[in-house]
Design an enzyme around this catalytic site. Sequence first.
Site, PDB file in Angstrom:
ATOM      1  CB  THR A 213     -10.839   6.415 -16.560  1.00  0.00           C
ATOM      2  OG1 THR A 213     -10.855   6.723 -17.863  1.00  0.00           O
ATOM      3  CG2 THR A 213      -9.359   6.657 -15.770  1.00  0.00           C
TER       4      THR A 213
ATOM      5  CE  LYS B  59      -8.068   8.086 -19.272  1.00  0.00           C
ATOM      6  NZ  LYS B  59      -8.328   9.136 -20.126  1.00  0.00           N
TER       7      LYS B  59
ATOM      8  CE  LYS C  33     -12.747   8.250 -12.664  1.00  0.00           C
ATOM      9  NZ  LYS C  33     -13.602   7.597 -13.930  1.00  0.00           N
TER      10      LYS C  33
HETATM   11  P1  NAD Z   1     -21.215   9.755 -17.651  1.00  0.00           P
HETATM   12  O1  NAD Z   1     -21.501   9.991 -16.126  1.00  0.00           O
HETATM   13  O2  NAD Z   1     -21.629  10.730 -18.673  1.00  0.00           O
HETATM   14  O3  NAD Z   1     -21.913   8.279 -17.887  1.00  0.00           O
HETATM   15  C1  NAD Z   1     -21.580   7.161 -17.078  1.00  0.00           C
HETATM   16  C2  NAD Z   1     -23.030   6.450 -17.199  1.00  0.00           C
HETATM   17  O4  NAD Z   1     -23.210   5.368 -16.555  1.00  0.00           O
HETATM   18  C3  NAD Z   1     -24.122   7.236 -16.670  1.00  0.00           C
HETATM   19  O5  NAD Z   1     -25.005   7.362 -17.826  1.00  0.00           O
HETATM   20  C4  NAD Z   1     -24.652   6.520 -15.642  1.00  0.00           C
HETATM   21  O6  NAD Z   1     -26.122   6.557 -15.663  1.00  0.00           O
HETATM   22  C5  NAD Z   1     -24.455   5.084 -15.845  1.00  0.00           C
HETATM   23  N1  NAD Z   1     -24.472   4.011 -14.937  1.00  0.00           N
HETATM   24  C6  NAD Z   1     -23.871   4.217 -13.660  1.00  0.00           C
HETATM   25  N2  NAD Z   1     -23.931   3.135 -12.802  1.00  0.00           N
HETATM   26  C7  NAD Z   1     -24.652   2.259 -13.810  1.00  0.00           C
HETATM   27  C8  NAD Z   1     -25.218   0.940 -13.656  1.00  0.00           C
HETATM   28  N3  NAD Z   1     -24.999   0.182 -12.434  1.00  0.00           N
HETATM   29  N4  NAD Z   1     -25.957   0.266 -14.538  1.00  0.00           N
HETATM   30  C9  NAD Z   1     -25.905   0.913 -15.791  1.00  0.00           C
HETATM   31  N5  NAD Z   1     -25.531   2.439 -16.181  1.00  0.00           N
HETATM   32  C10 NAD Z   1     -24.858   2.868 -15.069  1.00  0.00           C
HETATM   33  O7  NAD Z   1     -19.699   9.609 -17.736  1.00  0.00           O
HETATM   34  P2  NAD Z   1     -18.832   9.858 -18.789  1.00  0.00           P
HETATM   35  O8  NAD Z   1     -18.226  11.289 -19.127  1.00  0.00           O
HETATM   36  O9  NAD Z   1     -19.498   8.811 -19.921  1.00  0.00           O
HETATM   37  O10 NAD Z   1     -17.237   8.844 -18.447  1.00  0.00           O
HETATM   38  C11 NAD Z   1     -17.617   7.364 -18.357  1.00  0.00           C
HETATM   39  C12 NAD Z   1     -16.026   6.762 -18.114  1.00  0.00           C
HETATM   40  O11 NAD Z   1     -15.207   7.369 -19.140  1.00  0.00           O
HETATM   41  C13 NAD Z   1     -15.439   7.459 -16.854  1.00  0.00           C
HETATM   42  O12 NAD Z   1     -14.850   6.323 -16.395  1.00  0.00           O
HETATM   43  C14 NAD Z   1     -14.678   8.352 -17.148  1.00  0.00           C
HETATM   44  O13 NAD Z   1     -13.405   8.755 -16.504  1.00  0.00           O
HETATM   45  C15 NAD Z   1     -13.953   8.141 -18.440  1.00  0.00           C
HETATM   46  N6  NAD Z   1     -13.408   8.877 -19.382  1.00  0.00           N
HETATM   47  C16 NAD Z   1     -14.235  10.142 -19.741  1.00  0.00           C
HETATM   48  C17 NAD Z   1     -13.919  11.172 -20.659  1.00  0.00           C
HETATM   49  C18 NAD Z   1     -14.796  12.566 -20.626  1.00  0.00           C
HETATM   50  O14 NAD Z   1     -14.097  13.434 -21.145  1.00  0.00           O
HETATM   51  N7  NAD Z   1     -15.906  12.691 -20.447  1.00  0.00           N
HETATM   52  C19 NAD Z   1     -12.751  11.196 -21.264  1.00  0.00           C
HETATM   53  C20 NAD Z   1     -11.995   9.900 -21.149  1.00  0.00           C
HETATM   54  C21 NAD Z   1     -12.371   8.906 -20.079  1.00  0.00           C
END
Ligand code: NAD
Length: 296
Positions: free
Chosen positions: A93, A170, A245
């Site tokens: 997102t 979204k 966010k």
């Molecule tokens: P998270 O922080 O658990 O996972 C993100 C991952 O990206 C981490 O493991 C981090 O180490 C990795 N990362 C960051 N920079 C990196 C790079 N340069 N190379 C490789 N890996 C890298 O976050 P999440 O909850 O999995 O959310 C991910 C996305 O999904 C976000 O944009 C969030 O807004 C969206 N989202 C989350 C939810 C939810 O309920 N968690 C729901 C809908 C959408």
Amino acid sequence: MTSIAFIGLGNMGGPMAANLVKAGHKVTGFDLSPASCDQARAEGLSIAASTADAVKDAEVVITMLPAGKHVLSVWTDILPSVKEGALLIDCSTIDVESARKAHGLARERGGSLASLDAPVSGGVGGAKGATLTFMAGGAKEAFDRAEPILAKMGKKVVHCGEAGAGQAAKICNNMILGISMIGVAEAFVLAEKLGLSHQALFDVASTSSGQCWSLTTYCPVPGPVPASPANNGYKPGFAAALMLKDLKLAQEAALASGAATPLGAEAAQLYSLFANAGHEGDDFSGIINFIRGQKG
Ligand code: NAD
């Protein structure tokens, strides 16, 4: 079987990538966090040494990262190594502008790359259970190629329009959600002051014109909807930090496009106060307790 690279194996990306493995695809993953890589390896992914290494043989590349700056940085890093004809899908997102820039980066690489923004709704439960909703932006041909892959991680895949349209859908949806949750919470707090029981308000509003998802599926008071986070100490669910966010992304987009969103702005402000009061890890429906604590 498609050869897929999956970058960003966190709370969402980890289980999404695992579902692609379960569906019989060959998935190579990468994440900066060694713990996330270990977990993904246990789910059957191969783990690459770098983002470039992960994408070099992939027909499809998926990114699931925290914010626009991470997506632009990773896409810039991988584009020189991506195979001719590959399809890049960003499921994070992020702001609409960064999403459009990412499509632009893929276009600038030239050749026959295809790209899609495809953020999700459904949270960690949806990622684990492969019941996410995907909202996609990009060319129809890119969407048609992505759809069968996305369908292995979700129950609904919608083509919303051209580049950035998935992110636009979204943030508009989540702005409705943030505003409607505050509306439902205020109604319950007013009902309490008026001596009206939670159940009575629920029985009336859930079958009347006040009916909405924030009330009938995610009711912010314990009792009427047993599965809602209110019955579980407001454990997320969907954390207030993530709601904040998305509301901030909606406000950035409103400012950039000149749209009037006064309630969206107010919701962002209230969620900011709630999160900064130490509740960023609580479910977003916990805002009812914050509202109850305000003086009228
Ligand atoms: P998270 O922080 O658990 O996972 C993100 C991952 O990206 C981490 O493991 C981090 O180490 C990795 N990362 C960051 N920079 C990196 C790079 N340069 N190379 C490789 N890996 C890298 O976050 P999440 O909850 O999995 O959310 C991910 C996305 O999904 C976000 O944009 C969030 O807004 C969206 N989202 C989350 C939810 C939810 O309920 N968690 C729901 C809908 C959408």
